[in-house]
Design a protein around this motif. Structure first.
Motif, short mmCIF file in Angstrom:
data_model
loop_
_atom_site.label_atom_id
_atom_site.label_comp_id
_atom_site.label_asym_id
_atom_site.label_seq_id
_atom_site.Cartn_x
_atom_site.Cartn_y
_atom_site.Cartn_z
N PRO A 188 0.81 -1.15 0.10
CA PRO A 188 0.10 0.09 0.08
C PRO A 188 0.77 1.18 0.17
CG PRO A 188 -0.07 -0.99 2.21
CD PRO A 188 0.70 -1.96 1.17
N GLY A 189 0.36 2.39 -0.73
CA GLY A 189 1.13 3.48 -0.78
C GLY A 189 2.47 3.43 -1.58
N ARG A 190 2.76 2.50 -2.36
CA ARG A 190 3.90 2.47 -3.25
C ARG A 190 3.34 2.18 -4.64
NH1 ARG A 190 6.82 -1.97 0.16
NH2 ARG A 190 8.35 -1.76 -1.58
N PRO A 191 3.04 3.17 -5.41
CA PRO A 191 2.54 3.04 -6.65
C PRO A 191 3.54 2.25 -7.61
CG PRO A 191 2.28 5.52 -6.06
CD PRO A 191 3.42 4.59 -5.16
N VAL A 192 4.82 2.37 -7.74
CA VAL A 192 5.28 1.66 -8.53
C VAL A 192 5.55 0.17 -8.21
CG1 VAL A 192 7.90 1.37 -9.79
CG2 VAL A 192 7.01 3.26 -9.43
N ALA A 193 5.76 -0.17 -7.08
CA ALA A 193 5.74 -1.51 -6.31
C ALA A 193 4.19 -2.11 -6.53
CB ALA A 193 6.12 -1.56 -4.97
N THR A 194 3.38 -1.47 -6.27
CA THR A 194 1.90 -1.89 -6.76
C THR A 194 1.87 -2.21 -8.07
OG1 THR A 194 0.98 -0.58 -4.86
CG2 THR A 194 -0.51 -1.34 -6.79
N ALA A 195 2.15 -1.55 -9.01
CA ALA A 195 2.22 -1.89 -10.45
C ALA A 195 3.26 -3.02 -10.94
CB ALA A 195 2.57 -0.58 -11.31
N ALA A 196 4.20 -3.08 -10.54
CA ALA A 196 4.88 -4.34 -10.52
C ALA A 196 4.35 -5.60 -10.26
CB ALA A 196 6.40 -4.08 -9.91
N LEU A 197 3.80 -5.74 -8.77
CA LEU A 197 3.27 -6.70 -8.22
C LEU A 197 2.09 -7.13 -8.90
CD1 LEU A 197 4.02 -6.02 -4.35
CD2 LEU A 197 4.94 -8.00 -5.58
N GLY A 198 1.00 -5.96 -9.34
CA GLY A 198 -0.07 -6.14 -9.94
C GLY A 198 0.21 -6.85 -11.24
N SER A 238 0.45 -5.36 -18.54
CA SER A 238 -0.07 -5.37 -17.17
C SER A 238 0.25 -4.35 -16.46
CB SER A 238 0.05 -6.95 -16.58
OG SER A 238 -0.34 -7.81 -17.16
N PHE A 239 1.68 -4.16 -16.47
CA PHE A 239 2.39 -3.06 -15.87
C PHE A 239 1.78 -1.76 -16.15
CE2 PHE A 239 5.90 0.26 -15.09
CZ PHE A 239 6.13 -0.07 -14.00
N LEU A 253 2.53 -9.09 -12.21
CA LEU A 253 3.02 -10.28 -11.92
C LEU A 253 1.64 -10.92 -11.50
CD1 LEU A 253 6.27 -9.90 -9.65
CD2 LEU A 253 6.00 -11.00 -12.17
N ALA A 254 0.82 -10.50 -10.74
CA ALA A 254 -0.33 -11.28 -10.38
C ALA A 254 -1.20 -11.49 -11.47
CB ALA A 254 -1.19 -10.36 -9.06
N LEU A 255 -1.36 -10.55 -12.48
CA LEU A 255 -2.31 -10.67 -13.38
C LEU A 255 -1.64 -11.50 -14.39
CD1 LEU A 255 -5.10 -9.79 -14.81
CD2 LEU A 255 -3.78 -7.77 -15.80
N THR A 256 -0.51 -11.45 -14.63
CA THR A 256 0.31 -12.55 -15.51
C THR A 256 0.33 -13.75 -15.05
OG1 THR A 256 1.96 -10.76 -16.22
CG2 THR A 256 2.33 -13.35 -16.87
#
Length: 235
Positions: free
Chosen positions: A112-122, A166-167, A124-127
């Motif tokens: 939470p609160g970390r946009p770039v980390a959220t985008a990277a994790l998201g 996804s990123f 990976l989660a979508l892939t």
């Protein structure tokens, strides 16, 4: 209610040899559930805007992909899924939108609160979801790869393309749903349900079962779901 209906449709589709109609129903209910949960966490306007943005980005990637081979690799859709716009089934774009919102909520729960980390994790989660999606859709003859790859005929370029698209999608959704303090557990439930249903489907329901896909997809999606649920949700 839509989530329950989606589960029922998913189970019914897994019991049929050619569940094309039910596959489309599952995706429509997935999209409806995702928008409903996003609206509850944010607002109807923001939820619809984020969903529309994800749908359009997913559609654009597919439109470019079938014409150029970038970013996924060379492939084409068959005539099984309709309606199509520019050779891309509409239901495919809706799937990008629904699971895009769910994957973003999972990533935001983890970081939470970390946009770039959220985008990277998201991303990976979508892939991770595509570890299920591509083998299932290839079984049904919904698309064809020009150069089949090592993972159930899916080329590795496909997953690289999924990560890139996804990123970008996660960055877009993050801009359209900017309040990281909102409780997105409904969307995490949706992601978790999809992980469980797909794992059971490939392990025991589909004919023939596919333990490799069940294990690889189940572990990948399950890891992100577990990490999301470990976080303390904001009140």
């Amino acid at each position: 209610m839509a989530l329950g209906a989606m589960v029922v449709a998913q189970v019914a589709s897994g019991l049929q040899a050619r569940p094309i109609t039910l596959t489309s129903v599952v995706v429509l209910l997935l999209a409806l559930t995702a928008v409903a949960f996003a609206a509850a966490a944010h607002s109807p306007g923001r939820a619809l805007g984020a969903f529309a943005g994800a749908v359009l980005l997913g559609y654009a990637a597919e439109w470019v992909g079938i014409r150029t081979g970038f970013p996924f690799g060379e492939y084409r859709y068959t005539d099984v899924l309709w309606p199509q716009l520019g050779g891309v089934p509409v239901i495919v774009a809706l799937a990008w939108g629904g699971m895009g919102l769910a994957a973003h909520a999972v990533a935001r729960a983890i970081a939470p609160g970390r946009p770039v980390a959220t985008a990277a994790l998201g991303a990976l989660a979508l892939t991770a979801w595509d570890l299920f999606l591509d083998p299932q859709m290839l079984r049904l003859g919904l698309w064809v790869w020009a150069h089949p790859g090592p993972y159930r005929e899916v080329p590795l370029s496909n997953f690289a393309g999924w990560l890139a698209v996804s990123f970008l999608m996660m960055l877009l959704v993050g801009r359209l749903l900017p309040d990281a303090r909102r409780d997105g557990r409904g969307l995490v439930v949706l992601y978790t349900v999809m992980a469980v249903m797909e794992t059971i489907g490939f392990a025991a329901v589909f004919d023939p079962p596919d333990p490799l896909v069940a294990i690889s997809g189940g572990i990948s999606m399950g890891l992100f779901a577990a990490l999301a649920w470990r976080r303390r949700w904001p009140r």
